[in-house]
Design a protein around this motif. Structure first.
Motif, PDB file in Angstrom:
ATOM      1  N   ILE A  18       3.988 -11.659  -7.153  1.00 14.03           N
ATOM      2  CA  ILE A  18       5.206 -10.902  -7.408  1.00 14.03           C
ATOM      3  C   ILE A  18       6.323 -11.418  -6.515  1.00 14.03           C
ATOM      4  CG2 ILE A  18       6.281  -8.619  -7.205  1.00 14.03           C
ATOM      5  CD1 ILE A  18       3.564  -7.431  -8.030  1.00 14.03           C
ATOM      6  N   GLY A  19       5.995 -11.720  -5.269  1.00 19.35           N
ATOM      7  CA  GLY A  19       6.984 -12.251  -4.333  1.00 19.35           C
ATOM      8  C   GLY A  19       7.529 -13.603  -4.766  1.00 19.35           C
ATOM      9  N   GLN A  20       6.655 -14.446  -5.311  1.00 19.92           N
ATOM     10  CA  GLN A  20       7.107 -15.743  -5.817  1.00 19.92           C
ATOM     11  C   GLN A  20       8.116 -15.546  -6.945  1.00 19.92           C
ATOM     12  OE1 GLN A  20       6.570 -18.852  -4.868  1.00 19.92           O
ATOM     13  NE2 GLN A  20       5.068 -18.470  -3.275  1.00 19.92           N
ATOM     14  N   GLN A  21       7.849 -14.594  -7.839  1.00 23.48           N
ATOM     15  CA  GLN A  21       8.760 -14.327  -8.950  1.00 23.48           C
ATOM     16  C   GLN A  21      10.097 -13.793  -8.462  1.00 23.48           C
ATOM     17  OE1 GLN A  21       6.583 -11.649 -11.447  1.00 23.48           O
ATOM     18  NE2 GLN A  21       5.173 -13.228 -12.182  1.00 23.48           N
ATOM     19  N   VAL A  22      10.062 -12.863  -7.505  1.00 24.94           N
ATOM     20  CA  VAL A  22      11.294 -12.284  -6.970  1.00 24.94           C
ATOM     21  C   VAL A  22      12.113 -13.359  -6.262  1.00 24.94           C
ATOM     22  CG1 VAL A  22      12.213 -10.644  -5.274  1.00 24.94           C
ATOM     23  CG2 VAL A  22      10.375  -9.951  -6.795  1.00 24.94           C
ATOM     24  N   ALA A  23      11.455 -14.236  -5.508  1.00 29.90           N
ATOM     25  CA  ALA A  23      12.158 -15.307  -4.807  1.00 29.90           C
ATOM     26  C   ALA A  23      12.814 -16.261  -5.803  1.00 29.90           C
ATOM     27  CB  ALA A  23      11.191 -16.064  -3.898  1.00 29.90           C
ATOM     28  N   ALA A  24      12.110 -16.581  -6.881  1.00 26.17           N
ATOM     29  CA  ALA A  24      12.667 -17.481  -7.894  1.00 26.17           C
ATOM     30  C   ALA A  24      13.859 -16.832  -8.586  1.00 26.17           C
ATOM     31  CB  ALA A  24      11.594 -17.848  -8.909  1.00 26.17           C
ATOM     32  N   GLN A  25      13.803 -15.538  -8.856  1.00 27.07           N
ATOM     33  CA  GLN A  25      14.908 -14.847  -9.518  1.00 27.07           C
ATOM     34  C   GLN A  25      16.160 -14.803  -8.654  1.00 27.07           C
ATOM     35  OE1 GLN A  25      13.279 -11.017 -10.390  1.00 27.07           O
ATOM     36  NE2 GLN A  25      12.172 -11.711 -12.207  1.00 27.07           N
TER      37      GLN A  25
ATOM     38  N   VAL B 206       3.056  -0.182  -3.526  1.00 29.86           N
ATOM     39  CA  VAL B 206       4.204  -1.063  -3.731  1.00 29.86           C
ATOM     40  C   VAL B 206       3.992  -2.364  -2.974  1.00 29.86           C
ATOM     41  CG1 VAL B 206       5.859   0.817  -4.078  1.00 29.86           C
ATOM     42  CG2 VAL B 206       5.471  -0.067  -1.790  1.00 29.86           C
ATOM     43  N   CYS B 207       4.770  -3.365  -3.355  1.00 25.54           N
ATOM     44  CA  CYS B 207       4.802  -4.637  -2.633  1.00 25.54           C
ATOM     45  C   CYS B 207       6.133  -4.724  -1.906  1.00 25.54           C
ATOM     46  CB  CYS B 207       4.670  -5.816  -3.588  1.00 25.54           C
ATOM     47  SG  CYS B 207       3.084  -5.911  -4.406  1.00 25.54           S
ATOM     48  N   VAL B 208       6.072  -5.046  -0.615  1.00 26.55           N
ATOM     49  CA  VAL B 208       7.285  -5.255   0.169  1.00 26.55           C
ATOM     50  C   VAL B 208       7.480  -6.764   0.256  1.00 26.55           C
ATOM     51  CG1 VAL B 208       8.419  -4.876   2.375  1.00 26.55           C
ATOM     52  CG2 VAL B 208       6.870  -3.142   1.463  1.00 26.55           C
ATOM     53  N   ILE B 209       8.561  -7.247  -0.347  1.00 24.69           N
ATOM     54  CA  ILE B 209       8.832  -8.667  -0.472  1.00 24.69           C
ATOM     55  C   ILE B 209      10.042  -9.016   0.379  1.00 24.69           C
ATOM     56  CG2 ILE B 209       9.345 -10.527  -2.097  1.00 24.69           C
ATOM     57  CD1 ILE B 209       6.693  -9.075  -2.678  1.00 24.69           C
ATOM     58  N   VAL B 210       9.931 -10.049   1.202  1.00 28.09           N
ATOM     59  CA  VAL B 210      11.046 -10.546   2.001  1.00 28.09           C
ATOM     60  C   VAL B 210      11.370 -11.948   1.512  1.00 28.09           C
ATOM     61  CG1 VAL B 210      11.865 -11.144   4.294  1.00 28.09           C
ATOM     62  CG2 VAL B 210      10.390  -9.147   3.981  1.00 28.09           C
ATOM     63  N   VAL B 211      12.624 -12.133   1.110  1.00 22.29           N
ATOM     64  CA  VAL B 211      13.085 -13.414   0.574  1.00 22.29           C
ATOM     65  C   VAL B 211      14.216 -13.929   1.442  1.00 22.29           C
ATOM     66  CG1 VAL B 211      14.139 -14.540  -1.425  1.00 22.29           C
ATOM     67  CG2 VAL B 211      12.444 -12.745  -1.769  1.00 22.29           C
ATOM     68  N   LEU B 212      14.191 -15.221   1.744  1.00 23.89           N
ATOM     69  CA  LEU B 212      15.288 -15.860   2.460  1.00 23.89           C
ATOM     70  C   LEU B 212      16.170 -16.565   1.437  1.00 23.89           C
ATOM     71  CD1 LEU B 212      13.398 -17.346   5.513  1.00 23.89           C
ATOM     72  CD2 LEU B 212      14.750 -15.264   5.407  1.00 23.89           C
TER      73      LEU B 212
ATOM     74  N   GLY C  33      15.847 -17.971  -3.740  1.00 18.60           N
ATOM     75  CA  GLY C  33      15.480 -18.105  -2.339  1.00 18.60           C
ATOM     76  C   GLY C  33      14.038 -18.528  -2.180  1.00 18.60           C
ATOM     77  N   THR C  34      13.548 -18.452  -0.951  1.00 13.72           N
ATOM     78  CA  THR C  34      12.158 -18.778  -0.664  1.00 13.72           C
ATOM     79  C   THR C  34      11.454 -17.533  -0.152  1.00 13.72           C
ATOM     80  OG1 THR C  34      12.715 -19.486   1.573  1.00 13.72           O
ATOM     81  CG2 THR C  34      12.629 -21.188  -0.119  1.00 13.72           C
ATOM     82  N   LEU C  35      10.199 -17.401  -0.526  1.00 13.96           N
ATOM     83  CA  LEU C  35       9.400 -16.246  -0.117  1.00 13.96           C
ATOM     84  C   LEU C  35       9.057 -16.373   1.356  1.00 13.96           C
ATOM     85  CD1 LEU C  35       7.805 -13.692  -0.887  1.00 13.96           C
ATOM     86  CD2 LEU C  35       5.893 -15.193  -1.458  1.00 13.96           C
ATOM     87  N   ALA C  36       9.398 -15.348   2.137  1.00 16.65           N
ATOM     88  CA  ALA C  36       9.086 -15.340   3.561  1.00 16.65           C
ATOM     89  C   ALA C  36       7.879 -14.459   3.864  1.00 16.65           C
ATOM     90  CB  ALA C  36      10.282 -14.855   4.370  1.00 16.65           C
ATOM     91  N   LYS C  37       7.750 -13.341   3.119  1.00 12.46           N
ATOM     92  CA  LYS C  37       6.665 -12.400   3.391  1.00 12.46           C
ATOM     93  C   LYS C  37       6.404 -11.561   2.160  1.00 12.46           C
ATOM     94  CE  LYS C  37       5.569  -8.516   6.414  1.00 12.46           C
ATOM     95  NZ  LYS C  37       6.088  -7.622   7.437  1.00 12.46           N
ATOM     96  N   ALA C  38       5.139 -11.303   1.895  1.00 12.21           N
ATOM     97  CA  ALA C  38       4.748 -10.418   0.804  1.00 12.21           C
ATOM     98  C   ALA C  38       3.583  -9.572   1.298  1.00 12.21           C
ATOM     99  CB  ALA C  38       4.338 -11.220  -0.425  1.00 12.21           C
ATOM    100  N   SER C  39       3.779  -8.260   1.350  1.00 12.60           N
ATOM    101  CA  SER C  39       2.714  -7.382   1.823  1.00 12.60           C
ATOM    102  C   SER C  39       2.660  -6.137   0.960  1.00 12.60           C
ATOM    103  CB  SER C  39       2.944  -7.000   3.286  1.00 12.60           C
ATOM    104  OG  SER C  39       4.183  -6.341   3.429  1.00 12.60           O
ATOM    105  N   SER C  40       1.496  -5.514   0.940  1.00 18.13           N
ATOM    106  CA  SER C  40       1.338  -4.283   0.167  1.00 18.13           C
ATOM    107  C   SER C  40       1.512  -3.085   1.093  1.00 18.13           C
ATOM    108  CB  SER C  40      -0.024  -4.247  -0.509  1.00 18.13           C
ATOM    109  OG  SER C  40      -1.041  -4.283   0.454  1.00 18.13           O
ATOM    110  N   ALA C  41       2.026  -2.003   0.529  1.00 17.12           N
ATOM    111  CA  ALA C  41       2.245  -0.783   1.293  1.00 17.12           C
ATOM    112  C   ALA C  41       2.152   0.395   0.334  1.00 17.12           C
ATOM    113  CB  ALA C  41       3.613  -0.813   1.969  1.00 17.12           C
ATOM    114  N   THR C  42       2.157   1.591   0.890  1.00 18.17           N
ATOM    115  CA  THR C  42       2.159   2.802   0.086  1.00 18.17           C
ATOM    116  C   THR C  42       3.420   3.577   0.423  1.00 18.17           C
ATOM    117  OG1 THR C  42      -0.234   2.879   0.155  1.00 18.17           O
ATOM    118  CG2 THR C  42       0.880   4.884  -0.505  1.00 18.17           C
ATOM    119  N   ARG C  43       4.220   3.836  -0.581  1.00 20.48           N
ATOM    120  CA  ARG C  43       5.458   4.593  -0.392  1.00 20.48           C
ATOM    121  C   ARG C  43       5.454   5.751  -1.374  1.00 20.48           C
ATOM    122  NH1 ARG C  43       9.625   0.575   1.571  1.00 20.48           N
ATOM    123  NH2 ARG C  43       8.484  -0.351   3.292  1.00 20.48           N
ATOM    124  N   GLY C  44       5.482   6.950  -0.871  1.00 22.79           N
ATOM    125  CA  GLY C  44       5.491   8.130  -1.734  1.00 22.79           C
ATOM    126  C   GLY C  44       4.222   8.275  -2.556  1.00 22.79           C
TER     127      GLY C  44
END
Length: 101
Positions: free
Chosen positions: A51-58, A76-82, A61-72
């Motif tokens: 998912i992070g690779q797709q978000v970075a391509a859209q 969810v996936c927390v994606i960091v793109v540079l 940018g380049t994918l810096a970090k992709a981690s899973s978390a629980t929100r509410g």
């Protein structure tokens, strides 16, 4: 004497870490048919990475970090793109929270 003590401390730490790793691995089922419906199989890291690779391509940018978390209560996936800066400036850090499907 001090170096011997630090080497002993490092060896003790390595042995305890390997014991923790072995206890975690030994609790996993040996075969896929041993997994029952009440034991969740988690493949979140690979999903969040793709998912992070797709978000970075859209975002161009380049994918810096992709981690899973629980929100509410939702996974969810927390994606960091540079994203590259304009006119040779530093890259911008953009964080995206995407539902994990």
């Amino acid at each position: 004497m001090k170096t011997l003590r630090s080497k002993f401390r490092s060896a003790a730490l390595a042995l305890s870490a390997s014991g923790v790793l072995l206890s975690a691995v030994s609790s996993l089922p040996a075969r896929a048919d041993e997994i029952s419906g009440d034991q969740p199989l988690i493949v979140a890291a690979a999903d969040c990475y793709s998912i992070g690779q797709q978000v970075a391509a859209q975002n161009g940018g380049t994918l810096a970090k992709a981690s899973s978390a629980t929100r509410g209560g939702q996974a969810v996936c927390v994606i960091v793109v540079l994203v590259p800066g304009k006119d040779g400036e530093r890259p911008r850090r953009s964080e995206f929270v995407v539902p994990q499907n």
